[in-house]
Motif scaffolding. Structure first.
Motif, short mmCIF file in Angstrom:
data_model
loop_
_atom_site.label_atom_id
_atom_site.label_comp_id
_atom_site.label_asym_id
_atom_site.label_seq_id
_atom_site.Cartn_x
_atom_site.Cartn_y
_atom_site.Cartn_z
N HIS A 33 0.68 -1.35 -0.06
CA HIS A 33 0.06 0.12 -0.14
C HIS A 33 0.84 1.06 0.02
CE1 HIS A 33 -2.57 3.05 1.00
NE2 HIS A 33 -2.51 2.84 1.69
N THR A 34 1.90 0.95 1.07
CA THR A 34 3.39 2.43 1.44
C THR A 34 3.69 2.46 -0.60
OG1 THR A 34 3.40 2.47 3.43
CG2 THR A 34 4.79 3.75 1.97
N VAL A 35 4.24 2.25 -1.04
CA VAL A 35 4.93 1.71 -2.58
C VAL A 35 3.76 1.77 -3.20
CG1 VAL A 35 6.57 0.82 -3.65
CG2 VAL A 35 6.31 0.50 -1.94
N GLN A 36 2.74 1.43 -3.44
CA GLN A 36 1.75 2.18 -4.58
C GLN A 36 1.26 3.55 -4.20
OE1 GLN A 36 1.10 0.67 -7.14
NE2 GLN A 36 1.21 -1.89 -6.77
N ALA A 37 0.96 4.01 -3.68
CA ALA A 37 0.53 5.08 -2.97
C ALA A 37 1.88 6.46 -3.09
CB ALA A 37 -0.18 5.21 -1.25
N SER A 38 2.79 6.13 -3.16
CA SER A 38 3.99 7.02 -3.45
C SER A 38 3.95 7.56 -4.58
CB SER A 38 4.99 6.44 -3.05
OG SER A 38 5.50 5.28 -3.64
N TYR A 39 3.30 6.86 -6.19
CA TYR A 39 3.34 7.03 -7.01
C TYR A 39 2.36 7.39 -7.95
CZ TYR A 39 6.58 3.31 -7.84
OH TYR A 39 7.88 2.97 -7.79
N THR A 40 0.99 8.41 -6.53
CA THR A 40 -0.48 8.66 -6.37
C THR A 40 -0.58 9.48 -6.16
OG1 THR A 40 -1.10 7.45 -5.20
CG2 THR A 40 -1.28 6.59 -7.44
N ALA A 41 0.77 10.37 -5.72
CA ALA A 41 1.13 11.84 -4.89
C ALA A 41 2.06 11.95 -4.94
CB ALA A 41 0.78 11.27 -3.16
N PRO A 42 2.48 13.81 -4.83
CA PRO A 42 3.63 14.48 -4.81
C PRO A 42 3.92 14.08 -3.87
CG PRO A 42 2.00 16.03 -5.59
CD PRO A 42 1.33 14.64 -4.82
N LYS A 43 6.48 14.28 -3.55
CA LYS A 43 6.18 13.79 -2.28
C LYS A 43 7.02 15.32 -1.68
CE LYS A 43 8.61 9.08 -5.01
NZ LYS A 43 8.29 8.74 -3.80
N THR A 44 6.96 14.87 -0.73
CA THR A 44 8.03 15.93 0.21
C THR A 44 9.40 16.05 -0.22
OG1 THR A 44 8.72 14.36 1.73
CG2 THR A 44 6.40 15.26 2.09
N VAL A 45 9.94 17.51 -0.14
CA VAL A 45 10.75 18.01 -0.83
C VAL A 45 12.21 17.75 0.80
CG1 VAL A 45 12.24 20.00 -2.07
CG2 VAL A 45 9.29 19.66 -2.51
N VAL A 46 13.09 17.43 -0.11
CA VAL A 46 14.38 17.23 1.13
C VAL A 46 15.14 18.10 1.13
CG1 VAL A 46 15.55 15.37 2.21
CG2 VAL A 46 13.47 14.54 1.49
N TRP A 47 15.96 18.02 1.46
CA TRP A 47 17.05 18.99 0.53
C TRP A 47 17.89 19.41 2.45
CZ3 TRP A 47 17.14 23.25 4.91
CH2 TRP A 47 16.28 24.02 4.94
N ARG A 48 19.20 19.90 2.05
CA ARG A 48 20.01 19.72 3.38
C ARG A 48 20.90 20.98 2.97
NH1 ARG A 48 25.46 19.71 1.24
NH2 ARG A 48 25.59 18.63 -0.92
N LEU A 49 21.72 21.84 4.11
CA LEU A 49 22.44 22.63 4.25
C LEU A 49 23.73 22.41 4.13
CD1 LEU A 49 21.43 23.63 8.35
CD2 LEU A 49 20.50 24.83 5.78
N ASN A 50 24.36 22.63 3.36
CA ASN A 50 25.46 23.11 2.54
C ASN A 50 26.39 23.60 3.34
OD1 ASN A 50 27.39 22.83 0.61
ND2 ASN A 50 27.64 24.46 -0.26
N PRO A 51 27.33 22.89 4.38
CA PRO A 51 28.36 23.98 5.56
C PRO A 51 29.55 24.38 4.14
CG PRO A 51 28.72 21.13 5.35
CD PRO A 51 27.25 21.34 4.24
N LEU A 52 29.83 24.20 2.94
CA LEU A 52 30.22 24.51 2.53
C LEU A 52 30.83 26.06 2.24
CD1 LEU A 52 31.41 21.43 -0.19
CD2 LEU A 52 32.23 22.32 1.60
N ARG A 53 29.60 26.77 2.60
CA ARG A 53 29.53 27.96 2.08
C ARG A 53 29.28 29.03 3.71
NH1 ARG A 53 30.43 29.93 -2.19
NH2 ARG A 53 30.10 28.27 -4.48
N GLY A 54 28.97 28.08 4.19
CA GLY A 54 29.67 29.11 5.63
C GLY A 54 28.91 29.56 6.29
N HIS A 55 27.13 29.64 5.73
CA HIS A 55 25.97 30.45 5.96
C HIS A 55 26.07 29.36 8.25
CE1 HIS A 55 26.14 31.88 2.96
NE2 HIS A 55 25.08 32.61 3.15
N ASP A 56 25.18 30.45 9.12
CA ASP A 56 25.02 30.39 9.91
C ASP A 56 23.66 29.21 9.55
OD1 ASP A 56 22.84 30.88 12.16
OD2 ASP A 56 24.80 30.76 13.21
#
Length: 324
Positions: A33-56
């Protein structure tokens, strides 16, 4: 004005028959059910902080507060926002400046499995568009050297621009066919990441039938043939005692376990290891048999990450070359 109401599930186009049959063969009942449902709705947007830019980090999160970011488990500096914020995040100045990078959890997991260390010489054998290369550089503190290889000219230039935007200084891009790298620089690298070109099943969504427009069982077979050449090149480029991570964004065993099994049958100096991950991911153990073919028993140490509302389909295996 567009109708804001979601499309009824029975009105969505079905997944390709061959792919639906693959899911039936791979998925335990508890995950269907979980996998099938993943093909019928938009996913959350995952992102990360980039420490190489040195921002707080606190200031970055304050700037993104209107998007209501949520931290993800024990993954330091990794967050998600709801799907309706995708465009706002994608076009945010912090993304354009390289302070924030949108990257899937499964994609990050391949780098976490590699565990690159500061000062090491590392090979990224199919590096474009550069997100994994940049995460490696972040984990290495920009200390050491990453050879980032990409054979397609347009993708190579996009990768180079991405690495510059993300503040990566320790990577050297190469416009090169990855299948020849092992022969050119044998036993050179302490770690090798091969996130191999694949049939791209992670892109499938019933919300957009063009997402599988170029996919077919023939594409799977063609991808597996290229992947076999690349993984042998990767193993040849790895120094004794070094670590090789093989990954794809495909669920097909022909592109995953069967490719790794072929390497293990051809070389007696490569062994599989457990995967070190800082977060819990929805994954199944690798297969040790497929379509009547017995595969290496240690392939159970690999993991097939399942598509869910938060994660994309992915396969990851970690190998080590004997000797040091």
């Amino acid at each position: 004005m567009a109708d804001p109401r979601p499309t009824p599930l029975d009105a969505l186009p079905p997944l390709p028959t061959a792919f639906a049959e693959l899911l039936d063969a791979l998925l335990p009942a508890a995950w269907r059910h979980t996998v099938q449902a993943s093909y019928t709705a938009p996913k959350t947007v995952v992102w990360r902080l980039n420490p190489l830019r040195g921002h707080d980090p606190d200031q970055v999160l304050q700037a993104l507060a209107p998007l209501a970011p949520r931290p993800i488990d024990a993954a330091l500096g990794v967050y998600e926002v709801e799907p309706h914020w995708r465009s706002a995040l994608t076009h945010h100045p912090l993304v354009e400046q390289g302070v924030v990078y949108i990257q899937g959890l499964a994609s990050m997991a391949a780098v976490w499995a590699l565990q690159p260390q500061p000062g090491e010489e590392v090979l990224d054998l199919a590096a474009a568009p550069g997100g994994k290369t940049a995460l490696m550089a972040a984990l290495m503190g920009n200390q050491g050297r990453i050879a980032a290889v990409e054979p397609v000219r347009a993708r190579f230039h996009r990768m180079r621009a991405n690495l510059l935007r993300l503040g990566v200084r320790c990577a050297q891009p190469y416009l090169k066919d990855g299948t020849v790298v092992g022969r050119l620089v044998p036993q050179r690298f302490a770690r090798v990441l091969l996130d191999a070109p694949c049939s791209s099943q992670a892109q499938f969504t019933r919300l957009d039938p063009t997402s599988w427009h170029h996919w077919s069982p023939r594409k799977v077979r063609a991808s597996a043939a290229l992947q076999a050449r690349l993984i042998h090149s990767a193993a040849e480029a790895l120094r004794p005692g070094g670590v090789l991570v093989y990954s794809t964004c495909s669920l097909s065993p022909e592109e995953n376990e069967c490719v790794v099994d072929g390497l293990l049958r051809a070389r007696d100096d490569m062994t599989l290891e457990p995967l070190p991950w800082p977060v819990e991911l929805p994954a199944l153990p690798g297969l040790t048999a497929w379509h009547g073919q017995t595969l290496h028993p240690d392939l159970s140490l690999a993991r097939r990450i399942l598509p869910t509302r938060r994660t994309d389909a992915f396969f990851i295996a970690r190998l080590r070359k004997r000797g040091a």
